[in-house]
Design an enzyme around this catalytic site. Structure first.
Site, PDB file in Angstrom:
ATOM      1  N   HIS A 154       5.446  -0.177  -1.613  1.00  0.00           N
ATOM      2  CA  HIS A 154       4.141   0.394  -1.975  1.00  0.00           C
ATOM      3  C   HIS A 154       3.999   1.793  -1.377  1.00  0.00           C
ATOM      4  CE1 HIS A 154       3.053  -3.772  -2.976  1.00  0.00           C
ATOM      5  NE2 HIS A 154       2.101  -3.236  -3.714  1.00  0.00           N
ATOM      6  N   LYS A 158      -0.831   2.141   2.071  1.00  0.00           N
ATOM      7  CA  LYS A 158      -1.119   0.696   2.114  1.00  0.00           C
ATOM      8  C   LYS A 158      -1.136   0.207   3.560  1.00  0.00           C
ATOM      9  CE  LYS A 158      -0.005  -3.742   0.038  1.00  0.00           C
ATOM     10  NZ  LYS A 158      -1.412  -4.024  -0.269  1.00  0.00           N
TER      11      LYS A 158
HETATM   12  P1  NAD Z   1      -8.699   2.320  -0.768  1.00  0.00           P
HETATM   13  O1  NAD Z   1      -8.692   2.485   0.716  1.00  0.00           O
HETATM   14  O2  NAD Z   1      -8.330   3.484  -1.624  1.00  0.00           O
HETATM   15  O3  NAD Z   1     -10.167   1.829  -1.253  1.00  0.00           O
HETATM   16  C1  NAD Z   1     -10.976   0.915  -0.562  1.00  0.00           C
HETATM   17  C2  NAD Z   1     -12.404   1.434  -0.677  1.00  0.00           C
HETATM   18  O4  NAD Z   1     -13.313   0.431  -0.184  1.00  0.00           O
HETATM   19  C3  NAD Z   1     -12.651   2.710   0.167  1.00  0.00           C
HETATM   20  O5  NAD Z   1     -13.228   3.707  -0.638  1.00  0.00           O
HETATM   21  C4  NAD Z   1     -13.602   2.233   1.259  1.00  0.00           C
HETATM   22  O6  NAD Z   1     -14.516   3.245   1.689  1.00  0.00           O
HETATM   23  C5  NAD Z   1     -14.328   1.108   0.530  1.00  0.00           C
HETATM   24  N1  NAD Z   1     -15.006   0.150   1.418  1.00  0.00           N
HETATM   25  C6  NAD Z   1     -14.581  -0.361   2.588  1.00  0.00           C
HETATM   26  N2  NAD Z   1     -15.499  -1.208   3.085  1.00  0.00           N
HETATM   27  C7  NAD Z   1     -16.530  -1.222   2.214  1.00  0.00           C
HETATM   28  C8  NAD Z   1     -17.781  -1.893   2.184  1.00  0.00           C
HETATM   29  N3  NAD Z   1     -18.165  -2.733   3.158  1.00  0.00           N
HETATM   30  N4  NAD Z   1     -18.606  -1.674   1.127  1.00  0.00           N
HETATM   31  C9  NAD Z   1     -18.240  -0.819   0.124  1.00  0.00           C
HETATM   32  N5  NAD Z   1     -17.066  -0.136   0.118  1.00  0.00           N
HETATM   33  C10 NAD Z   1     -16.215  -0.358   1.144  1.00  0.00           C
HETATM   34  O7  NAD Z   1      -7.761   1.053  -1.069  1.00  0.00           O
HETATM   35  P2  NAD Z   1      -7.110   0.609  -2.465  1.00  0.00           P
HETATM   36  O8  NAD Z   1      -5.731   1.152  -2.570  1.00  0.00           O
HETATM   37  O9  NAD Z   1      -8.095   0.855  -3.563  1.00  0.00           O
HETATM   38  O10 NAD Z   1      -6.963  -0.960  -2.208  1.00  0.00           O
HETATM   39  C11 NAD Z   1      -8.082  -1.766  -1.903  1.00  0.00           C
HETATM   40  C12 NAD Z   1      -7.630  -3.221  -1.785  1.00  0.00           C
HETATM   41  O11 NAD Z   1      -7.206  -3.699  -3.070  1.00  0.00           O
HETATM   42  C13 NAD Z   1      -6.444  -3.439  -0.837  1.00  0.00           C
HETATM   43  O12 NAD Z   1      -6.640  -4.663  -0.151  1.00  0.00           O
HETATM   44  C14 NAD Z   1      -5.262  -3.549  -1.780  1.00  0.00           C
HETATM   45  O13 NAD Z   1      -4.194  -4.291  -1.249  1.00  0.00           O
HETATM   46  C15 NAD Z   1      -5.906  -4.284  -2.939  1.00  0.00           C
HETATM   47  N6  NAD Z   1      -5.221  -4.170  -4.228  1.00  0.00           N
HETATM   48  C16 NAD Z   1      -5.190  -5.302  -4.985  1.00  0.00           C
HETATM   49  C17 NAD Z   1      -4.643  -5.262  -6.254  1.00  0.00           C
HETATM   50  C18 NAD Z   1      -4.729  -6.509  -7.114  1.00  0.00           C
HETATM   51  O14 NAD Z   1      -4.288  -6.482  -8.271  1.00  0.00           O
HETATM   52  N7  NAD Z   1      -5.326  -7.596  -6.602  1.00  0.00           N
HETATM   53  C19 NAD Z   1      -4.108  -4.076  -6.748  1.00  0.00           C
HETATM   54  C20 NAD Z   1      -4.156  -2.917  -5.956  1.00  0.00           C
HETATM   55  C21 NAD Z   1      -4.726  -2.980  -4.692  1.00  0.00           C
END
Ligand code: NAD
Length: 266
Positions: A154, A158
């Site tokens: 990744h 991450k």
């Molecule tokens: P990122 O850090 O770019 O985004 C996370 C966002 O959540 C940030 O903008 C942060 O400010 C916000 N946030 C944190 N706490 C919060 C709260 N209490 N209320 C509102 N907003 C809040 O991360 P990302 O790359 O977008 O990944 C996010 C998650 O999704 C990770 O756990 C990642 O592993 C997961 N993910 C899952 C899949 C899937 O298909 N299930 C795919 C990609 C990523």
């Protein structure tokens, strides 16, 4: 159906806003971010380069879970408990893609699933959900004469490792062999670790660049090796899958569901 996006300014959050705006039969309920995030008070659609929709990024998840029929959470594990309890209180369905959950965060999702439909998947793409089924099948056919190693890569941002998808693949392989992953999982090797234990399921984690998500399951036997894998080249596949999961919750009884349920693979 009104869909809210918590964490709407994140990498996945922005893709989710775009996917909701592009999907038919659904409307955006709004988006939240953490206090102090530069996106607060910005128009949610403008944030992703679309014409203004009149909804601004807020900081009050209760208001969003009250306004939405379903909320999608791709944030951080620490935020999941609060979102799960608000979903139950406001009768709002929940789709959770956030990975790396600790057991109490997982329990909070199970508790919300007693009251509202909750879809949780470490990977929302159709391809990876097919790979999960194939991994289970191949592991069952080959048995432990073949060593299983799961390799994932990744992007450099991450924060959890191995990825939630790699762990889900490990669980699928273990299930194929009729055992629990915890008993055979080898998540780190460093130094003089000795030879490989029979039946072990190993993990290797690579991080770098802007890789969206690569997963390979290796079945290594004597004289041959089988590899099955998946490469995501765009986060859109996860966002589209999450919106599909959100739409699928309409009229569904409470429960904790997986993407395999959504796709009709189970
Ligand atoms: P990122 O850090 O770019 O985004 C996370 C966002 O959540 C940030 O903008 C942060 O400010 C916000 N946030 C944190 N706490 C919060 C709260 N209490 N209320 C509102 N907003 C809040 O991360 P990302 O790359 O977008 O990944 C996010 C998650 O999704 C990770 O756990 C990642 O592993 C997961 N993910 C899952 C899949 C899937 O298909 N299930 C795919 C990609 C990523």
């Amino acid at each position: 159906m009104k869909i809210g996006i918590v964490g709407c300014a994140g990498r996945m959050g922005r893709n989710l806003v775009r996917a909701v705006l592009a999907a038919e039969g659904v409307a955006l309920a709004g988006g939240t971010e953490t206090a102090g995030n530069p996106a607060i008070d910005e128009d949610v659609a403008v944030l992703v380069g679309e014409p203004a929709c009149g909804l601004t990024v807020g900081n009050d998840p209760a208001a969003l879970l009250d306004a939405g029929d379903v909320v999608i959470d791709f944030t951080v594990p620490a935020a999941v408990i609060g979102h799960a309890s608000l979903a139950a209180r406001h009768g709002c369905a929940l789709v959770v893609g956030t990975t790396g959950l600790a057991s109490e965060q997982q329990e909070a999702l199970a508790a919300a699933g007693e009251v509202v439909p909750v879809v949780q998947a470490a990977n929302m793409s159709v391809g990876v959900n097919l790979l999960l089924g194939l991994t289970r099948q191949v592991a069952a056919i080959l048995g432990d004469d073949y060593d299983i190693e799961i390799v994932e890569m990744h992007h450099r941002h991450k924060v959890d490792a191995p990825s939630g998808t790699a762990l889900a693949l490990g669980h699928a392989a273990a299930a194929g062999r009729g055992i629990a992953l915890d008993a055979v999982s080898q998540r780190v090797r460093d130094g003089h670790v000795g030879s490989r234990r029979r039946g072990e399921i190993g993990f290797a984690t690579l991080r770098g660049g802007d890789v969206v998500g690569d997963h390979t399951v290796v079945f290594a036997g004597d004289g041959e090796r089988i590899e099955i894998g998946h490469r995501a080249s765009s986060r859109e596949v996860f966002a589209r899958g999450a919106v599909r999961a959100a739409q699928w919750t309409a009229g569904r009884p409470p429960g904790l569901y997986s993407m395999r349920n959504v796709l009709g693979l189970e």
